[in-house]
Structure formats: C-alpha cells, structure tokens
Enzyme design. Structure first.
Site, PDB file in Angstrom:
ATOM      1  N   ILE A  97       0.856  -1.184   0.000  1.00  0.00           N
ATOM      2  CA  ILE A  97       0.000   0.000   0.000  1.00  0.00           C
ATOM      3  C   ILE A  97       0.893   1.235   0.000  1.00  0.00           C
ATOM      4  O   ILE A  97       1.722   1.411   0.894  1.00  0.00           O
ATOM      5  CB  ILE A  97      -0.932   0.027   1.221  1.00  0.00           C
ATOM      6  CG1 ILE A  97      -1.816  -1.231   1.261  1.00  0.00           C
ATOM      7  CG2 ILE A  97      -1.793   1.293   1.208  1.00  0.00           C
ATOM      8  CD1 ILE A  97      -2.692  -1.339   2.501  1.00  0.00           C
ATOM      9  N   ASP A  98       0.718   2.074  -1.003  1.00  0.00           N
ATOM     10  CA  ASP A  98       1.446   3.337  -1.092  1.00  0.00           C
ATOM     11  C   ASP A  98       0.552   4.420  -0.492  1.00  0.00           C
ATOM     12  O   ASP A  98      -0.558   4.644  -0.968  1.00  0.00           O
ATOM     13  CB  ASP A  98       1.775   3.667  -2.548  1.00  0.00           C
ATOM     14  CG  ASP A  98       2.651   2.606  -3.201  1.00  0.00           C
ATOM     15  OD1 ASP A  98       3.423   1.951  -2.478  1.00  0.00           O
ATOM     16  OD2 ASP A  98       2.559   2.428  -4.433  1.00  0.00           O
TER      17      ASP A  98
END
Length: 196
Positions: free
Chosen positions: A118-119
């Site tokens: 997850i960015d």
C-alpha cells in the site's frame, strides 16, 4: 505474531536496483543480482523485489526468503513466480483493481504467501492511497483499504510512504502505527530509513 525482521525492498528500473525518491526520481545503485547477494551476506531477513523480469536472476542470487511483485494480474502468474523461487507474492494496483485476486490467491496458495503493498500519502488531513501509475493520490482511504485487504485474506502489508520515500529521515510512524493497530496481520514499515 512474528518478531522484528529487517526486510530490504529493491525497486528495479530497467534491470537495475535503484533508490526511489518520492516515487518519482530514481538513482541507480547496482545490478539486482549483486544487491541480493550482498544483502543475503549482510544478514537481511527477507528481500522484496518489485520487478517481475528479475525473478529468476534474483531467486538464484541469495539464500533468504524472496517476495516478488510488479504487475501481477493472475493466479497463473503467481504460480509461475512461486515455481521460479519466490516465497511470497506482492500485489499493489492489482489488489485494488481486482480484489478477487487476493481471495483467490490466498485460497490457492495460502494467506502467508500474499503481501499487499500500500502506497500512502497524507492529503487534506487523512492518509490516501497513492496510485503510482496515475502519479497521484486517489480517494481510497489507506485504513479502509488495509482492513479490506485483511478481510480478503492477505498475510502481510508492505506499507510505503510517498512523503518519506528516499528522504533518509525515518519512516512515517503515524500511518505505520494506525495501520498496525487496525489490522491483525504483520505490517512492514517501508520508505524513509536512513540510519540504524
């Protein structure tokens, strides 16, 4: 719960391991095989590589668990990478665009094999998911997405911060704390390490 692990995440551009800065600038470091070999010798616990083309070369270069990601779109691709030597698979955009892939892959290969990357970026008072292919944040809240991924069957979260990436000033501890307290799977803090 697992103990503390030191995990190296190699970002690869055109066959070269690079240092990412803010997900937009990339400084060349060395060939991936060399990076994997040295990291193995230095006592790293695990290596994550974000580039499917490097799968075979990387798998043969080290002796630590290897997580591979980068554009995986199907269970067939996951099966191929596991046969080539990957221990785990890392999904990013495909986890959002095709959440069914998470549950299908977890059912076939086991949750321990599926990592979602997850960015995150802090925008307008909340953490939003950053879409690297679009080059901007999207409306998805990081906490909501992390919880949804856990429900779908992931085994770990690799949490990257656009805001600290490549700055060598430390991790974004606030989002790391929030996600870690929300989910019951291991969270790998990423983006920002510069010192012990």
């Amino acid at each position: 719960m697992l103990g503390t692990r030191l995990i190296a995440c190699l970002v690869v551009k055109n066959g070269i391991a690079v240092q990412s800065i803010g997900f937009s600038k990339y400084l060349p470091v060395c060939r991936v095989e060399i990076a994997v070999e040295y990291l193995s010798r230095w006592g790293i616990d695990e290596i994550v590589i974000v580039d499917l083309e490097m799968a075979q070369a990387a798998a043969g270069a080290g002796f630590v668990p290897l997580t591979l990601g980068g554009g995986i779109k199907s269970v067939a691709e996951i099966r191929m990478l596991l046969k080539q030597g990957a221990d785990k698979i890392c999904l990013n955009n495909s986890a959002r665009l095709n959440p069914g892939l998470i549950s299908e892959a977890a059912k076939v290969f086991g949750s321990q094999c599926i990592v979602v990357s997850i960015d995150a970026t802090f925008v307008d008072g909340e953490y939003k998911v950053y879409d690297y292919s679009l080059g901007r944040e999207i409306e998805t809240n990081v906490l909501d997405f992390a919880k949804e991924c856990e429900k779908l069957g992931i085994g770990e979260i690799l949490l990257n911060s656009l805001d600290t990436d490549g700055m060598n000033q430390g991790y974004d501890l606030e989002i790391t704390k929030q996600v870690s307290e929300l989910v019951n799977v291991p969270v790998i803090a990423s983006s920002g390490a510069g010192t012990l």
